[in-house]
Design an enzyme around this catalytic site. Sequence first.
Site, PDB file in Angstrom:
ATOM      1  N   CYS A  51       0.867  -1.179   0.000  1.00 42.64           N
ATOM      2  CA  CYS A  51       0.000   0.000   0.000  1.00 42.64           C
ATOM      3  C   CYS A  51       0.904   1.229   0.000  1.00 42.64           C
ATOM      4  O   CYS A  51       1.806   1.333   0.836  1.00 42.64           O
ATOM      5  CB  CYS A  51      -0.895  -0.003   1.241  1.00 42.64           C
ATOM      6  N   ASP A  58      -0.171  -6.046   0.305  1.00 43.62           N
ATOM      7  CA  ASP A  58      -1.432  -6.420  -0.332  1.00 43.62           C
ATOM      8  C   ASP A  58      -1.149  -7.640  -1.186  1.00 43.62           C
ATOM      9  O   ASP A  58      -0.166  -7.678  -1.928  1.00 43.62           O
ATOM     10  CB  ASP A  58      -1.961  -5.279  -1.212  1.00 43.62           C
ATOM     11  N   VAL A  73       5.491 -13.093 -24.076  1.00 40.20           N
ATOM     12  CA  VAL A  73       6.282 -12.864 -22.875  1.00 40.20           C
ATOM     13  C   VAL A  73       6.835 -14.199 -22.371  1.00 40.20           C
ATOM     14  O   VAL A  73       6.133 -15.215 -22.358  1.00 40.20           O
ATOM     15  CB  VAL A  73       5.468 -12.132 -21.773  1.00 40.20           C
ATOM     16  N   GLU A  74       8.086 -14.198 -21.988  1.00 39.83           N
ATOM     17  CA  GLU A  74       8.726 -15.390 -21.420  1.00 39.83           C
ATOM     18  C   GLU A  74       8.296 -15.473 -19.952  1.00 39.83           C
ATOM     19  O   GLU A  74       8.387 -14.498 -19.211  1.00 39.83           O
ATOM     20  CB  GLU A  74      10.248 -15.267 -21.569  1.00 39.83           C
ATOM     21  N   SER A  75       7.817 -16.631 -19.517  1.00 46.14           N
ATOM     22  CA  SER A  75       7.143 -16.752 -18.223  1.00 46.14           C
ATOM     23  C   SER A  75       8.048 -16.522 -17.016  1.00 46.14           C
ATOM     24  O   SER A  75       7.607 -15.933 -16.023  1.00 46.14           O
ATOM     25  CB  SER A  75       6.426 -18.092 -18.097  1.00 46.14           C
ATOM     26  N   HIS A  92      -3.960  -0.776  -5.993  1.00 46.15           N
ATOM     27  CA  HIS A  92      -4.300  -1.970  -6.771  1.00 46.15           C
ATOM     28  C   HIS A  92      -4.587  -1.627  -8.231  1.00 46.15           C
ATOM     29  O   HIS A  92      -4.097  -2.292  -9.145  1.00 46.15           O
ATOM     30  CB  HIS A  92      -5.530  -2.674  -6.186  1.00 46.15           C
ATOM     31  N   GLU A  93      -5.386  -0.598  -8.422  1.00 42.10           N
ATOM     32  CA  GLU A  93      -5.772  -0.188  -9.777  1.00 42.10           C
ATOM     33  C   GLU A  93      -4.555   0.239 -10.588  1.00 42.10           C
ATOM     34  O   GLU A  93      -4.455  -0.047 -11.784  1.00 42.10           O
ATOM     35  CB  GLU A  93      -6.795   0.950  -9.718  1.00 42.10           C
TER      36      GLU A  93
END
Length: 152
Positions: A51, A58, A73-75, A92-93
Amino acid sequence: MNREKDNLQALGHKSEIPDDYAPGVLETFENQHPERDYWVELLCNEFTTLCPITGQPDFAELKVLYIPDRRMVESKSLKLYLFSFRNHGDFHEDCVNIILNDLIKLMDPRYIEVKGNFVPRGGIAIHPYANYGRPGTSYEQLAFSRMERYQG
């Protein structure tokens, strides 16, 4: 394809988790099936961020769903990137939108969406969702349609 594997820095090597937000760790590889649309779903059950006000952790399940074009994307690099948020403070947003923007810049996918299912804190659960469809294509319409029907 073998030459491309040689250029990947994270896959097959010991990797340190970055101390803070690190989009530079993201890597891509060539899509072997660019002639067709298909979905790729990536799920991170252990996404953590801080936060920006309280510094409290969070926790979330983060889902990335995309239709690739030329690059994917390579994981392992995605894992390191997502884990780099552990000491980073953002709402969060913001996290969901930052991740979406970084993946668009990295891969230039046909379509992509990111959803965070954050664990409730203070009695409120937050589940931000953001998406993108390549402008001027049917994928842009797909983004509008999925946003319109979004149910959480």
